[in-house]
Design a protein around this motif. Structure first.
Motif, short mmCIF file in Angstrom:
data_model
loop_
_atom_site.label_atom_id
_atom_site.label_comp_id
_atom_site.label_asym_id
_atom_site.label_seq_id
_atom_site.Cartn_x
_atom_site.Cartn_y
_atom_site.Cartn_z
N VAL A 250 -27.78 38.06 -6.23
CA VAL A 250 -28.90 37.69 -7.11
C VAL A 250 -29.86 36.70 -6.44
CG1 VAL A 250 -29.51 36.53 -9.26
CG2 VAL A 250 -27.77 38.32 -9.27
N PRO A 251 -29.38 35.60 -5.83
CA PRO A 251 -30.36 34.68 -5.20
C PRO A 251 -31.09 35.29 -4.01
CG PRO A 251 -28.25 33.59 -5.60
CD PRO A 251 -28.02 35.06 -5.80
N ASP A 252 -30.47 36.26 -3.34
CA ASP A 252 -31.09 36.89 -2.18
C ASP A 252 -32.11 37.94 -2.57
OD1 ASP A 252 -29.34 35.85 0.11
OD2 ASP A 252 -27.84 36.64 -1.27
N ILE A 253 -31.92 38.57 -3.76
CA ILE A 253 -32.77 39.70 -4.15
C ILE A 253 -33.65 39.38 -5.35
CG2 ILE A 253 -32.71 42.06 -5.08
CD1 ILE A 253 -30.22 42.55 -3.38
N LEU A 254 -33.09 38.68 -6.35
CA LEU A 254 -33.80 38.44 -7.60
C LEU A 254 -34.24 37.00 -7.79
CD1 LEU A 254 -31.55 40.52 -10.05
CD2 LEU A 254 -33.57 41.28 -8.81
N ARG A 255 -33.67 36.06 -7.06
CA ARG A 255 -33.86 34.62 -7.25
C ARG A 255 -33.22 34.17 -8.56
NH1 ARG A 255 -37.57 33.20 -3.43
NH2 ARG A 255 -36.27 31.37 -3.26
N GLY A 256 -33.86 33.23 -9.26
CA GLY A 256 -33.36 32.86 -10.58
C GLY A 256 -32.69 31.51 -10.67
N THR A 257 -32.73 30.67 -9.63
CA THR A 257 -32.08 29.37 -9.73
C THR A 257 -33.11 28.24 -9.72
OG1 THR A 257 -31.84 29.19 -7.33
CG2 THR A 257 -30.02 30.16 -8.53
N ALA A 258 -32.80 27.18 -10.42
CA ALA A 258 -33.48 25.90 -10.27
C ALA A 258 -32.35 24.90 -10.08
CB ALA A 258 -34.29 25.56 -11.51
N CYS A 259 -32.63 23.76 -9.53
CA CYS A 259 -31.51 22.85 -9.26
C CYS A 259 -32.03 21.49 -8.85
CB CYS A 259 -30.63 23.37 -8.11
SG CYS A 259 -30.03 25.03 -8.29
N SER A 260 -31.12 20.54 -8.81
CA SER A 260 -31.37 19.29 -8.10
C SER A 260 -30.04 18.79 -7.56
CB SER A 260 -32.02 18.25 -9.02
OG SER A 260 -31.15 17.87 -10.06
N ALA A 261 -30.11 17.84 -6.65
CA ALA A 261 -28.89 17.33 -6.02
C ALA A 261 -29.18 15.96 -5.44
CB ALA A 261 -28.40 18.29 -4.94
N MET A 262 -28.11 15.23 -5.11
CA MET A 262 -28.28 13.92 -4.49
C MET A 262 -27.01 13.53 -3.75
SD MET A 262 -27.38 11.00 -7.24
CE MET A 262 -26.36 10.30 -5.97
N SER A 263 -27.18 12.69 -2.76
CA SER A 263 -26.06 12.07 -2.06
C SER A 263 -26.34 10.59 -1.92
CB SER A 263 -25.87 12.67 -0.67
OG SER A 263 -25.34 13.97 -0.71
N LEU A 264 -25.27 9.81 -1.96
CA LEU A 264 -25.36 8.38 -1.62
C LEU A 264 -24.13 8.01 -0.82
CD1 LEU A 264 -23.34 6.61 -3.70
CD2 LEU A 264 -25.13 7.23 -5.31
N TRP A 265 -24.24 6.95 -0.03
CA TRP A 265 -23.17 6.57 0.87
C TRP A 265 -23.39 5.13 1.33
CZ3 TRP A 265 -27.23 9.77 1.86
CH2 TRP A 265 -28.12 9.37 2.85
#
Length: 463
Positions: free
Chosen positions: A190-205
């Motif tokens: 699906v992500p390769d052909i149709l897409r369809g994602t939204a997102c966010s992310a974070m890292s701390l260290w």
């Protein structure tokens, strides 16, 4: 914490109001102005947009097993938990084709209504992506064939075993409540052909972490289905395959990667960046399957990221990755179209777009756009991306150091039905957190009633 949130929202409201005022045309005099009919305001006080959330002293839940299902050959075991399916696939005792077939067989046992969940979801995504015409399914079929041909042999055999077993002779794209051979392959791409994602992310260290060790989080926003049907199919999949072992936090049945961590602690999550284009899929590769390949073959984030960057020109769509291990945290901008930029591995020292400022060393966030200077900018020019970026920066600036508990509390502090752009939104499918101080993984899974204002975190073990 709440004082910070008020400042953040108020600042954004001032920005929006300022833009609105400067965008106005000629101003009428009061004499010619007709007073509009007054209606009840839809504005809400800032305090109503946030929850008083605390996880202090609350350990993540360990869910009980409700029922256990196994394939006849023992290569697949599915434990039905309260909010997800815990899956073990044993590649040490069977071929990829046998494991793929065993997975399909066991899903049919564990979730007899699986087709009623997955098939409508696929067609909702197809209809949201394309103007559905008679020939569009031919195009989709050609895309599946093209990507399948570039998969490593073991993945092709596994996919074939899964699709044939599930379809049981059903062919073609027909919306009939049954999974066909073609539909059973499309669900992995699906992500390769149709897409369809939204997102966010974070890292701390480092100095931003109470323990000094890294904390990485990804929020996956997905099409949950018109009736939240996808929330019936949360899965944690343990691939048992010697040095290639990994754990995926995903959708039941999926063999490619959305969110995963291998047994060396390399964590990855994908994020769409919206650089859609019409391309020829012939010779292109599935980046979601390449994520799996990298998980199986690399024991550190540096080599993993370099592999994805080196192969970026072969992928179908551009994307971001959140990527970390016990020693390093990165985001990867996989730009597949040269005129839009270049693929690169980024960290908190990376130069950002002009006007985009990150104020917190030893941390970063990722949203649905490239942030590195020189790559196409859909961050500073798109409200949903810019507001989420600013919120992460503001929240992380509120304290000198953060514990895992602190991180969870600020991530889910927004009410789902707020009237601002949310980090924690009504489209959240899952939230996954890896704590490198303990080697543990936590997740919360959206239920069939939709996203909860105060979610429960589940302990899904160590990597």
């Amino acid at each position: 914490m709440r004082k910070c949130m008020k400042i953040t929202v108020n600042s954004i409201m001032v920005l929006v109001l300022s833009l609105s005022l400067t965008a106005c045309g000629s101003v009428q005099s009061y004499d010619s102005y007709e007073i509009p009919k007054q209606e009840e305001s839809k504005l809400k006080p800032v305090d109503t947009l946030y929850e008083e959330v605390t996880y202090e002293g609350i350990e993540p839940t360990v869910e009980k097993t409700i029922a256990t299902f196994r394939s006849k050959d023992g290569l697949c075991t599915i434990e039905q938990k309260e909010s997800y399916y815990d899956v073990t696939l044993d590649y040490e005792k069977g071929t990829p084709a046998e494991v793929g077939a065993a997975y399909a067989e066991t899903i049919i046992l564990a979730k007899p209504d699986y087709e009623a969940m997955m098939e409508p979801y696929l067609y909702e995504n197809i209809k949201a992506t394309f103007d559905v015409e008679k020939d569009i399914y031919k195009v989709i079929g050609e895309r599946i064939d093209a990507l399948r041909e570039t998969l490593p042999r073991e993945y092709r055999e596994e996919l074939e075993g899964f699709a044939k077993t599930f379809a049981n002779g059903e062919q073609g794209f027909v919306e009939n409540g049954k999974m066909s051979y073609e539909e059973a392959q499309l669900m992995h791409m699906v992500p390769d052909i149709l897409r369809g994602t939204a997102c966010s992310a974070m890292s701390l260290w480092g100095d931003k972490s109470v323990t000094g060790k890294s904390v990485t989080v990804r929020i996956l926003e997905w099409d949950l289905g018109s009736e939240y049907q996808m929330c019936q199919g949360h899965a944690v999949v343990h691939v048992k395959n010697g040095e290639k072992s990994f754990t995926a936090i995903t959708i039941l049945g999926l063999l490619s990667i959305l969110t995963a961590v291998n047994d060396d602690g390399v964590f990855v999550g994908e994020l769409d960046v919206g650089t859609n284009t019409n391309i020829d899929f012939k010779g292109r590769k599935s980046y979601t399957y390449d994520l799996r390949y990298a998980l199986e073959h690399f024991d550190n984030a540096d080599d993993f990221g370099a592999y994805m960057v080196d192969n970026s020109s072969s992928y179908t769509y551009s994307h971001n990755l959140i990527l970390s291990d016990a020693n390093h945290c990165y985001w990867v901008e996989d730009c597949v179209i040269p005129k839009l930029g270049e693929a690169r591995i980024c960290d908190d020292t990376t130069k950002l777009h002009d006007g985009l400022v990150w104020n917190n060393p030893d941390s970063f966030c990722v949203v649905n756009s490239f942030a590195a200077a020189g790559n196409v900018d859909k961050l500073t020019r798109q409200e949903d991306n810019l507001v989420r970026f600013m919120k992460y920066d503001k929240w992380l600036g509120e304290q000198e150091k953060f514990s895992v508990t602190d991180v969870k509390e600020f991530l889910v502090s927004e009410k789902v039905e707020g009237n601002v752009v949310n980090v924690y939104s009504k489209a959240v499918f899952h939230l996954v957190l890896v704590d490198y101080a303990t080697g543990t993984i936590q997740a919360n899974f959206t239920g069939t009633d939709g996203v909860a204002d105060v979610p429960t975190f589940v302990n899904i073990g160590q990597y």
